[in-house]
Design an enzyme around this catalytic site. Structure first.
Site, PDB file in Angstrom:
ATOM      1  N   LYS A 298       0.886  -1.257   0.010  1.00 39.46           N
ATOM      2  CA  LYS A 298       0.037  -0.127  -0.090  1.00 39.46           C
ATOM      3  C   LYS A 298       0.822   1.206  -0.014  1.00 39.46           C
ATOM      4  O   LYS A 298       1.430   1.426   1.000  1.00 39.46           O
ATOM      5  CB  LYS A 298      -0.877  -0.044   1.314  1.00 39.46           C
ATOM      6  CG  LYS A 298      -2.007   0.984   1.006  1.00 39.46           C
ATOM      7  CD  LYS A 298      -2.441   1.701   2.268  1.00 39.46           C
ATOM      8  CE  LYS A 298      -1.555   3.070   2.764  1.00 39.46           C
ATOM      9  NZ  LYS A 298      -1.721   4.030   1.803  1.00 39.46           N
TER      10      LYS A 298
ATOM     11  N   GLY B   8       6.731   5.007   8.276  1.00 40.66           N
ATOM     12  CA  GLY B   8       5.719   6.056   8.466  1.00 40.66           C
ATOM     13  C   GLY B   8       6.079   6.935   9.631  1.00 40.66           C
ATOM     14  O   GLY B   8       7.122   6.790  10.332  1.00 40.66           O
ATOM     15  N   SER B   9       5.233   7.712  10.150  1.00 40.23           N
ATOM     16  CA  SER B   9       5.433   8.600  10.946  1.00 40.23           C
ATOM     17  C   SER B   9       5.110   7.875  12.357  1.00 40.23           C
ATOM     18  O   SER B   9       4.659   6.717  12.501  1.00 40.23           O
ATOM     19  CB  SER B   9       4.293   9.936  11.196  1.00 40.23           C
ATOM     20  OG  SER B   9       3.235   9.550  11.537  1.00 40.23           O
ATOM     21  N   THR B  10       5.954   8.362  13.659  1.00 37.07           N
ATOM     22  CA  THR B  10       5.829   7.716  14.949  1.00 37.07           C
ATOM     23  C   THR B  10       4.424   7.497  15.423  1.00 37.07           C
ATOM     24  O   THR B  10       4.170   6.480  16.088  1.00 37.07           O
ATOM     25  CB  THR B  10       6.854   8.177  15.941  1.00 37.07           C
ATOM     26  OG1 THR B  10       8.207   8.101  15.332  1.00 37.07           O
ATOM     27  CG2 THR B  10       6.821   7.856  17.131  1.00 37.07           C
TER      28      THR B  10
ATOM     29  N   GLY C 141       2.726   5.059  13.361  1.00 39.52           N
ATOM     30  CA  GLY C 141       3.507   3.589  13.951  1.00 39.52           C
ATOM     31  C   GLY C 141       2.783   3.083  15.154  1.00 39.52           C
ATOM     32  O   GLY C 141       2.644   1.778  15.394  1.00 39.52           O
TER      33      GLY C 141
ATOM     34  N   GLU D 291       9.487   1.247  10.823  1.00 39.32           N
ATOM     35  CA  GLU D 291      10.489   2.266  10.491  1.00 39.32           C
ATOM     36  C   GLU D 291       9.792   3.667  10.667  1.00 39.32           C
ATOM     37  O   GLU D 291       9.030   3.954   9.880  1.00 39.32           O
ATOM     38  CB  GLU D 291      11.152   2.120   9.227  1.00 39.32           C
ATOM     39  CG  GLU D 291      11.551   0.616   8.908  1.00 39.32           C
ATOM     40  CD  GLU D 291      13.124   0.326   9.711  1.00 39.32           C
ATOM     41  OE1 GLU D 291      13.434   1.337  10.076  1.00 39.32           O
ATOM     42  OE2 GLU D 291      13.465  -0.577   9.542  1.00 39.32           O
TER      43      GLU D 291
ATOM     44  N   CYS E  58      13.831  10.422   6.990  1.00 44.14           N
ATOM     45  CA  CYS E  58      13.587  10.189   8.372  1.00 44.14           C
ATOM     46  C   CYS E  58      15.000   9.889   8.855  1.00 44.14           C
ATOM     47  O   CYS E  58      15.187  10.294  10.238  1.00 44.14           O
ATOM     48  CB  CYS E  58      12.920   8.620   8.182  1.00 44.14           C
ATOM     49  SG  CYS E  58      14.191   7.474   7.342  1.00 44.14           S
TER      50      CYS E  58
ATOM     51  N   GLU F 272      10.501  16.427  14.977  1.00 40.19           N
ATOM     52  CA  GLU F 272      10.739  16.148  13.534  1.00 40.19           C
ATOM     53  C   GLU F 272       9.900  17.141  12.679  1.00 40.19           C
ATOM     54  O   GLU F 272       9.001  17.073  12.459  1.00 40.19           O
ATOM     55  CB  GLU F 272      10.410  14.958  13.056  1.00 40.19           C
ATOM     56  CG  GLU F 272      10.878  14.244  11.667  1.00 40.19           C
ATOM     57  CD  GLU F 272      10.353  12.992  11.231  1.00 40.19           C
ATOM     58  OE1 GLU F 272       9.198  12.315  11.605  1.00 40.19           O
ATOM     59  OE2 GLU F 272      11.033  12.272  10.691  1.00 40.19           O
TER      60      GLU F 272
END
Ligand code: NAD
Length: 497
Positions: free
Chosen positions: A181, A234-236, A239, A256, A290, A391
């Site tokens: 995806k 993707g983003s934390t 995640g 990740e 990242c 970030e």
């Protein structure tokens, strides 16, 4: 392949066939550098997602892929590498249009994508189990590594095909089947990967690509009872929700996630090399990385000299047309992200960080005037400032002074993230002491480059868990099965009955 997603092929790829979304809906995909529409892309329904998972499930449960000789699987993966290599110019151009990144950056990625598929083609035949010392004299004991099953691979927009390849290649190498995806803002190269898979001879249902306008498709994949593992980048924040949702079915998960990585520059560093490396470390891919080394920590004695040289070089970076081979910083891919960069620059000023340069959108002309471009930016900040903690995901650096090694390590580790770091010093002992003390998945000494196929990549702390790109990644796409064999002369009779 000639079409390569010019619009007609922006369909779902399920069971080696192209199809429209079940309800015929599409969403519009744009070039962020020009605002121009690129394609109407299939907007998958939940039934479409279910069909893709069912195709992957069939290809796994009854299919030949998981049980095929590893050497044969390796040849097909290697064929994918060759096809990507042959079409790398075309695919790089597609990535540039979809993502807005500079063509030089995209070309570099295509090389790395080919390397990744080649690496895992080789790894397929080295997915070794172990033989144990016999637990009893009449026993043989060994392990085999079996594919984990159906993998849901969810990727973001900053390195669309590269991050897909980090998941697809090891999943294929181990005999897993996949539903990929892509991000809704950069779906086109994932679709192109479907075309590559078809041409390389990947059996039906082994790789499926499902595109959609919004995030629920990812969430449906994570919830799906027939998916065995989620490989997510993707983003934390996302995640964490992926990990929580995956717990309901106890799926295997690798994450990740985000980062706020440091470049640590000591006063004994080769300053010219450190400036050049730190510049690349933070501004590469317009800072939408990242592992961007967005916190530049510099020892007090060389701070002013370093910042002066960095500022002078940053002013010479070419922000502009992503299609131009001379461009070093292309567009910001996503409107929300563009606004986030702006708001972080405002926050930095409000909290008292000292603006050094940039801090504003880069003005463009002609076709690029409606694109989203941001000038390389830097602030001198305290390590506690939000601009040095959160970030930004754009071309924004912070500079922070430190006095000695202990303080450098303390500031480097004062982050919820732990993805990557660079250390700049000519003192070998110090370089390795600091590398050991920094809590991050990668530490690059006297270089900004931290990512290569064959070298594990992933995070400590809230940068995620699991590693991609390494041999150990093969373990994360497999289960260990222990096989015990009785070899005694007399049959066993444990109850003695
Ligand atoms: P994101 O988390 O918003 O989205 C990533 C992917 O997840 C997209 O495909 C999205 O559609 C999907 N998604 C969204 N919500 C979901 C849900 N609830 N369940 C399942 N899937 C869902 O991230 P993004 O904005 O696309 O990418 C930027 C982020 O990615 C940054 O934080 C960056 O640091 C991180 N990133 C990490 C790495 C790494 O290797 N550590 C690499 C690149 C990017």
């Amino acid at each position: 392949m000639s079409t390569l997603v010019e619009a007609t092929k922006a369909q779902l790829f399920i069971g080696n066939a192209w199809r429209h979304a079940g309800d015929g809906r599409t969403f519009e995909d744009f070039n962020p550098a020009t605002g121009q529409k690129l394609a109407d892309v299939a907007d998958a329904t939940r039934d479409d997602l279910n069909a893709a998972v069912a195709a992957a499930r069939r290809a796994f449960d009854g299919g030949k892929w998981p049980t095929m000789a590893a050497s044969r699987r390796a040849k097909i993966i290697y064929k994918m590498a060759q096809l990507i290599s042959e079409r790398s110019a075309e695919i790089a151009a597609l990535e540039v249009r979809d993502n807005g990144k500079a063509i030089a950056t995209a070309k570099g990625e295509l090389g790395a994508i080919v390397d990744c598929f080649e690496f895992y083609a080789g790894a397929a035949t080295k997915n070794y189990g172990e033989t144990m010392p016999p637990p009893l004299p009449t026993y043989l004991a060994s392990t085999v590594r079996e594919p984990v099953g159906v993998v849901g691979a969810i990727v973001p927009w900053n390195f669309p095909l590269l991050l897909a390849s980090w998941k697809v290649a090891p999943a294929l190498a181990t005999g897993c089947t996949i539903v990929l995806k892509p991000s809704s803002v950069t779906p086109l190269t994932a679709i192109a990967l479907g075309e590559i898979a078809l041409e390389a001879g990947l059996p039906e249902g082994v790789l499926n690509v499902v595109t959609g306008a919004s995030d629920p498709i990812g969430a449906w994949l994570v919830e799906h009872a027939d998916v065995d593992k989620i490989a997510f980048t993707g983003s934390t924040a996302t995640g964490k929700s992926v990990a929580a949702a995956a717990a309901a079915t106890l799926k295997r998960v690798t994450l990740e996630l985000g980062g706020k990585s440091p470049s640590v520059v000591f006063d004994d560093a080769d300053v010219d090399a450190a400036v050049a490396g730190a510049l690349y470390g933070v501004y590469y891919n317009a800072g939408q990385c990242c592992e961007a080394r967005s916190r530049i920590l510099v020892q007090s004695a060389i701070f002013d000299r370093f910042v002066g040289s960095f500022s002078e070089k940053a002013a010479r970076l070419r922000v502009g047309d992503p299609q131009d081979p001379q461009t070093q910083i292309g567009a910001i891919t996503v409107r929300d992200q563009f606004e986030k960069i702006r708001s972080y620059c405002d926050v930095a000023r409000t909290e008292g960080a000292r603006a050094l340069f940039g801090g504003e959108a880069a003005a463009m002309e002609g076709a690029l005037a409606s694109g989203m471009f941001w000038s390389p930016t830097a602030f001198e900040a305290q390590s506690t400032h939000r601009i040095a903690q959160e970030e930004v995901f754009g071309p924004v650096a912070t500079f922070t002074r430190f006095s000695d090694e202990a303080e450098a390590i303390a500031i480097a580790n004062a982050s919820e993230y732990g993805l990557a770091a660079s250390v700049w010093t000519t003192n070998l002992g110090r370089a390795n002491r600091v590398a050991r003390a920094i809590r991050s998945g990668s530490v690059a000494i006297n270089t900004p480059y931290a990512v290569f196929p064959g070298v594990p990549f992933g995070g400590y702390k809230q940068s995620g868990y699991g590693r991609e790109l390494g041999m150990e990644t093969m373990r994360l796409y497999t289960e260990t099965k222990s096989v015990l064999t009785y070899i005694g002369e007399k049959p066993m009779n444990p109850f003695g009955v």
